[in-house]
Motif scaffolding. Sequence first.
Motif, PDB file in Angstrom:
ATOM      1  N   ASP A  35       1.914   7.636 -10.490  1.00  0.00           N
ATOM      2  CA  ASP A  35       0.428   7.591 -10.654  1.00  0.00           C
ATOM      3  C   ASP A  35      -0.327   6.796  -9.718  1.00  0.00           C
ATOM      4  OD1 ASP A  35       0.991   5.289 -12.000  1.00  0.00           O
ATOM      5  OD2 ASP A  35      -0.328   5.245 -13.524  1.00  0.00           O
ATOM      6  N   GLY A  36       0.262   6.349  -8.685  1.00  0.00           N
ATOM      7  CA  GLY A  36      -0.534   5.405  -7.656  1.00  0.00           C
ATOM      8  C   GLY A  36      -1.693   5.793  -7.124  1.00  0.00           C
ATOM      9  N   PRO A  37      -1.371   7.095  -6.318  1.00  0.00           N
ATOM     10  CA  PRO A  37      -2.748   7.474  -5.586  1.00  0.00           C
ATOM     11  C   PRO A  37      -3.886   7.697  -6.696  1.00  0.00           C
ATOM     12  CG  PRO A  37      -0.666   8.842  -4.998  1.00  0.00           C
ATOM     13  CD  PRO A  37      -0.388   8.126  -6.097  1.00  0.00           C
ATOM     14  N   SER A  38      -3.681   8.301  -7.877  1.00  0.00           N
ATOM     15  CA  SER A  38      -4.631   8.581  -8.651  1.00  0.00           C
ATOM     16  C   SER A  38      -5.291   7.094  -9.001  1.00  0.00           C
ATOM     17  CB  SER A  38      -4.369   9.575  -9.742  1.00  0.00           C
ATOM     18  OG  SER A  38      -3.374   9.131 -10.441  1.00  0.00           O
ATOM     19  N   SER A  39      -4.376   6.238  -9.226  1.00  0.00           N
ATOM     20  CA  SER A  39      -4.963   5.161  -9.571  1.00  0.00           C
ATOM     21  C   SER A  39      -5.907   4.296  -8.600  1.00  0.00           C
ATOM     22  CB  SER A  39      -3.885   3.988  -9.891  1.00  0.00           C
ATOM     23  OG  SER A  39      -3.032   4.582 -10.942  1.00  0.00           O
ATOM     24  N   LEU A  58       0.899  -1.223   0.055  1.00  0.00           N
ATOM     25  CA  LEU A  58      -0.102  -0.194   0.023  1.00  0.00           C
ATOM     26  C   LEU A  58       0.750   1.202   0.068  1.00  0.00           C
ATOM     27  CD1 LEU A  58      -2.970   1.411   0.313  1.00  0.00           C
ATOM     28  CD2 LEU A  58      -2.870   0.981   2.695  1.00  0.00           C
ATOM     29  N   ASP A  59       1.709   1.236   0.658  1.00  0.00           N
ATOM     30  CA  ASP A  59       2.951   2.409   0.697  1.00  0.00           C
ATOM     31  C   ASP A  59       3.531   2.709  -0.755  1.00  0.00           C
ATOM     32  OD1 ASP A  59       4.846   3.978   2.541  1.00  0.00           O
ATOM     33  OD2 ASP A  59       6.036   3.107   1.008  1.00  0.00           O
ATOM     34  N   TYR A  60       3.595   1.703  -1.437  1.00  0.00           N
ATOM     35  CA  TYR A  60       3.985   1.820  -2.764  1.00  0.00           C
ATOM     36  C   TYR A  60       3.005   2.770  -3.621  1.00  0.00           C
ATOM     37  CZ  TYR A  60       5.356   0.812  -7.665  1.00  0.00           C
ATOM     38  OH  TYR A  60       5.303   0.920  -9.024  1.00  0.00           O
ATOM     39  N   TRP A  61       1.870   2.234  -3.269  1.00  0.00           N
ATOM     40  CA  TRP A  61       0.790   2.814  -4.300  1.00  0.00           C
ATOM     41  C   TRP A  61       0.379   4.273  -3.803  1.00  0.00           C
ATOM     42  CZ3 TRP A  61      -1.879   1.440  -8.658  1.00  0.00           C
ATOM     43  CH2 TRP A  61      -1.505   0.135  -9.124  1.00  0.00           C
ATOM     44  N   LEU A  62       0.646   4.447  -2.599  1.00  0.00           N
ATOM     45  CA  LEU A  62       0.312   5.916  -1.825  1.00  0.00           C
ATOM     46  C   LEU A  62       1.470   6.818  -1.994  1.00  0.00           C
ATOM     47  CD1 LEU A  62      -1.659   5.079   1.335  1.00  0.00           C
ATOM     48  CD2 LEU A  62      -2.596   5.847  -0.741  1.00  0.00           C
ATOM     49  N   HIS A  63       2.712   6.451  -1.953  1.00  0.00           N
ATOM     50  CA  HIS A  63       3.715   7.131  -1.851  1.00  0.00           C
ATOM     51  C   HIS A  63       4.782   7.124  -3.014  1.00  0.00           C
ATOM     52  CE1 HIS A  63       1.702   8.266   1.954  1.00  0.00           C
ATOM     53  NE2 HIS A  63       1.954   6.852   2.612  1.00  0.00           N
ATOM     54  N   GLU A  64       4.989   6.088  -3.641  1.00  0.00           N
ATOM     55  CA  GLU A  64       6.332   5.864  -4.449  1.00  0.00           C
ATOM     56  C   GLU A  64       5.679   5.774  -5.874  1.00  0.00           C
ATOM     57  OE1 GLU A  64       9.002   5.846  -3.127  1.00  0.00           O
ATOM     58  OE2 GLU A  64       8.549   5.738  -0.864  1.00  0.00           O
ATOM     59  N   GLY A 112      -3.660  10.614   1.449  1.00  0.00           N
ATOM     60  CA  GLY A 112      -2.428  10.304   0.800  1.00  0.00           C
ATOM     61  C   GLY A 112      -1.028  11.034   1.198  1.00  0.00           C
ATOM     62  N   LYS A 113      -1.135  11.452   2.545  1.00  0.00           N
ATOM     63  CA  LYS A 113       0.118  11.969   3.156  1.00  0.00           C
ATOM     64  C   LYS A 113       0.581  10.718   4.122  1.00  0.00           C
ATOM     65  CE  LYS A 113      -1.944  16.514   3.753  1.00  0.00           C
ATOM     66  NZ  LYS A 113      -1.002  17.397   3.011  1.00  0.00           N
ATOM     67  N   ARG A 114       1.955  11.057   3.866  1.00  0.00           N
ATOM     68  CA  ARG A 114       2.773  10.085   4.906  1.00  0.00           C
ATOM     69  C   ARG A 114       2.570  10.415   6.392  1.00  0.00           C
ATOM     70  NH1 ARG A 114       6.507   6.962   2.623  1.00  0.00           N
ATOM     71  NH2 ARG A 114       7.412   7.364   0.382  1.00  0.00           N
ATOM     72  N   PRO A 115       2.784   9.226   6.939  1.00  0.00           N
ATOM     73  CA  PRO A 115       2.308   9.449   8.672  1.00  0.00           C
ATOM     74  C   PRO A 115       3.514  10.581   9.210  1.00  0.00           C
ATOM     75  CG  PRO A 115       3.059   7.223   8.233  1.00  0.00           C
ATOM     76  CD  PRO A 115       3.070   7.934   6.862  1.00  0.00           C
ATOM     77  N   PHE A 130      -6.116  -6.540  -5.543  1.00  0.00           N
ATOM     78  CA  PHE A 130      -5.965  -5.381  -4.610  1.00  0.00           C
ATOM     79  C   PHE A 130      -6.596  -5.765  -3.227  1.00  0.00           C
ATOM     80  CE2 PHE A 130      -4.886  -3.097  -8.194  1.00  0.00           C
ATOM     81  CZ  PHE A 130      -3.943  -2.133  -7.563  1.00  0.00           C
ATOM     82  N   GLU A 131      -6.580  -7.279  -3.027  1.00  0.00           N
ATOM     83  CA  GLU A 131      -6.777  -7.842  -1.696  1.00  0.00           C
ATOM     84  C   GLU A 131      -5.812  -7.539  -0.668  1.00  0.00           C
ATOM     85  OE1 GLU A 131      -9.623  -9.162  -0.830  1.00  0.00           O
ATOM     86  OE2 GLU A 131     -10.611  -9.304  -2.396  1.00  0.00           O
ATOM     87  N   ALA A 132      -5.929  -6.936   0.581  1.00  0.00           N
ATOM     88  CA  ALA A 132      -4.932  -6.679   1.338  1.00  0.00           C
ATOM     89  C   ALA A 132      -4.428  -7.716   2.199  1.00  0.00           C
ATOM     90  CB  ALA A 132      -5.673  -5.633   2.412  1.00  0.00           C
ATOM     91  N   HIS A 133      -3.273  -7.936   2.559  1.00  0.00           N
ATOM     92  CA  HIS A 133      -2.696  -9.108   3.354  1.00  0.00           C
ATOM     93  C   HIS A 133      -1.646  -8.396   4.455  1.00  0.00           C
ATOM     94  CE1 HIS A 133      -4.149 -11.986   0.816  1.00  0.00           C
ATOM     95  NE2 HIS A 133      -4.228 -11.265  -0.221  1.00  0.00           N
TER      96      HIS A 133
END
Length: 144
Positions: A15-19, A6-12, A123-126, A63-66
């Motif tokens: 176009d992850g966050p918009s996806s 999830l970190d990859y999609w949100l922060h790395e 979409g912000k880092r902690p 996109f099932e979370a584990h």
Amino acid sequence: MENGSLDYWLHEKPDGPSSLDWDTRLHIAQGAARGLSYLHQSCEPHILHRDIKSSNILLDENFEAHLADFGLARLILPYDTHVTTDLVGTLGYIPPEYGQASVATDKGDVYSFGVVLLELLTGKRPMDICKPKGTRDLISWVLR
């Protein structure tokens, strides 16, 4: 896992966050919540993860979370209410009470999961040490 963390999609991923549309974000949050609920309530003995964060939530092809990385996890035996432990975890996800006592409870995992939910929403880092004092962590930003 096919879709990384999830970190990859949100922060790395550029176009992850918009996806990640809102339905997908909700799906990820619900899957991670089910995993955490299983650790805390269903498996015996119960397990404290102690490092819930977006990089420890892996996503499969649908996109099932584990939940992943159980290196800091501790068993909670029946009739135990907490585990005495050293302060561990990732900055930005550590519950405030961990700094006052070396006691880990399921509430700490829930706090960390709440930070992950805020990440999903904003979409912000902690934690962002480049920002001015008082706005570096997501919790302070949300409270303001």
